[in-house]
Design an enzyme around this catalytic site. Sequence first.
Site, mmCIF file in Angstrom:
data_model
loop_
_atom_site.group_PDB
_atom_site.id
_atom_site.type_symbol
_atom_site.label_atom_id
_atom_site.label_comp_id
_atom_site.label_asym_id
_atom_site.label_seq_id
_atom_site.Cartn_x
_atom_site.Cartn_y
_atom_site.Cartn_z
ATOM 1 C CB SER A 1 -0.922 0.021 1.212
ATOM 2 O OG SER A 1 -2.016 -0.804 0.953
ATOM 3 C CE LYS B 1 -3.691 0.575 -1.137
ATOM 4 N NZ LYS B 1 -4.453 0.146 0.060
ATOM 5 C CE1 TYR C 1 -4.840 -1.225 -4.556
ATOM 6 C CE2 TYR C 1 -5.300 -3.574 -4.620
ATOM 7 C CZ TYR C 1 -5.077 -2.418 -3.897
ATOM 8 O OH TYR C 1 -5.074 -2.455 -2.526
ATOM 9 C CE1 TYR D 1 -5.132 0.941 4.335
ATOM 10 C CE2 TYR D 1 -3.466 -0.256 5.552
ATOM 11 C CZ TYR D 1 -4.001 0.166 4.355
ATOM 12 O OH TYR D 1 -3.401 -0.166 3.186
ATOM 13 C CB VAL E 1 -0.193 -5.893 4.152
ATOM 14 C CG1 VAL E 1 -1.447 -5.316 4.761
ATOM 15 C CG2 VAL E 1 -0.331 -6.115 2.671
#
Length: 309
Positions: free
Chosen positions: A64, A67, A191, A243, A261
Site C-alpha cells: 500500500s 498508493k 492495482y 488505516y 502489508v
Amino acid sequence: MPNLETVVREIADEMRQRSDRGEVARYIPELARVDPNQFGLAVIGADGTVAAAGDCDVPFSIQSISKVFTLTLALGMVGDRLWQRVGREPSGSPFNSVVQLEYERGIPRNPFINAGAIAVTDLILSRHQPREALGEILRFMQYLAQDNTITIDEEVAASEQRTGFRNVALANYMKSFGVIDNPVEYTLGVYFHHCAISMTCRQLAAAGRFLAHSGRDPSTGLSVVQAERARRINAVMLTCGHYDGSGEFAYRVGLPGKSGVGGGILAVAPGTASIAVWAPGLDAAGNSHLGRIALERLTKRLGWSIFGE
Ligand code: GLU
C-alpha cells in the site's frame, strides 16, 4: 542533538533484539513466506546524507505504500477532480472494509484504503492501456528513487490476483455505482501489480524525498509536484496512512506516514528527512509492528515529531 547515524544504528540493534515481531500478512500467500526476523531502516536528510542500518538493502513488497505514488500521479493527471471520486477523511474501519462503501454510495473514504486506491488506479488507467499504465507507475518510482533496477515482483502480483477476492468485491461494488470506468479486471490487474513493486528501504526513502521537501527532489532540484500538493498529500498520509491505526501512529510517531502489508512504512519529516522502515510482522490494524516502534523512537530521540519535541 544526537547524531543521526548513531540513532539509526542503535534503533536497528534494539529492534533486532526484540521477540515481539507481529504477524506477517497471511492473506497474500507469497507474503506469508517472508522471514519476520528482518528489519531495515533508511533515513535521507535534507542535504542528502543517508543513514541506513539492518536489512536496508533487502527488497520487500511495498504494497500500500505504492498508493502514495499512484495518488501523486493521478493528481497530476486529473487534478482536484480526483476528489469527486474519492474522499479524504479517515475511515475508522479496516483497510479492506466493504461496509462503509455501501453507506457512502460507492465513494471510498480516502485514497489509501483499498477501495480508494483502486478508484485512483482506475483514473490512471483511463489515460492508458493497462501495460502502459503500469509502466508509467513503475517508471515514476524508478525516476523518484533514481534507480531503474526497481521491479515488480510478479509472483506477489500473481499470488494476490489469485486470492484478492475482497478487492474484486470492492471494485465490482464501486463499478455498480459508476465510480470505476474501466473493466474491473484491468483496473485490479494494474492495482495488484503496483502493490507488488519491490523496493529496499534505501530506494523508498529516496522516492519519498519530494514529499519532505515541498514537492522538489533536492538531489536533482527538479519539481515533482507543487509545494501545495506535497503538503496536501502529507496531510492525507497523516490522517489516513495507517488505516484504523492512523490516530495511534500520529499520537506515537507524529509524522505523515504510509504503511503497507509487506511491513514497510514511508514517513516524512517535512523539511528534514524522508524515512523508510521495514519489519514484516504486522499489528492488529495491519501496520508494521516494529516499524512503528522504531519510528516512534527515532522521532522522539531526534525531536522530529511535527507536533513539537
Ligand atoms: N495489496 C494489498 C491489498 O490490496 C494492499 C494492502 C496493504 O498494503 O495495506 O490487500
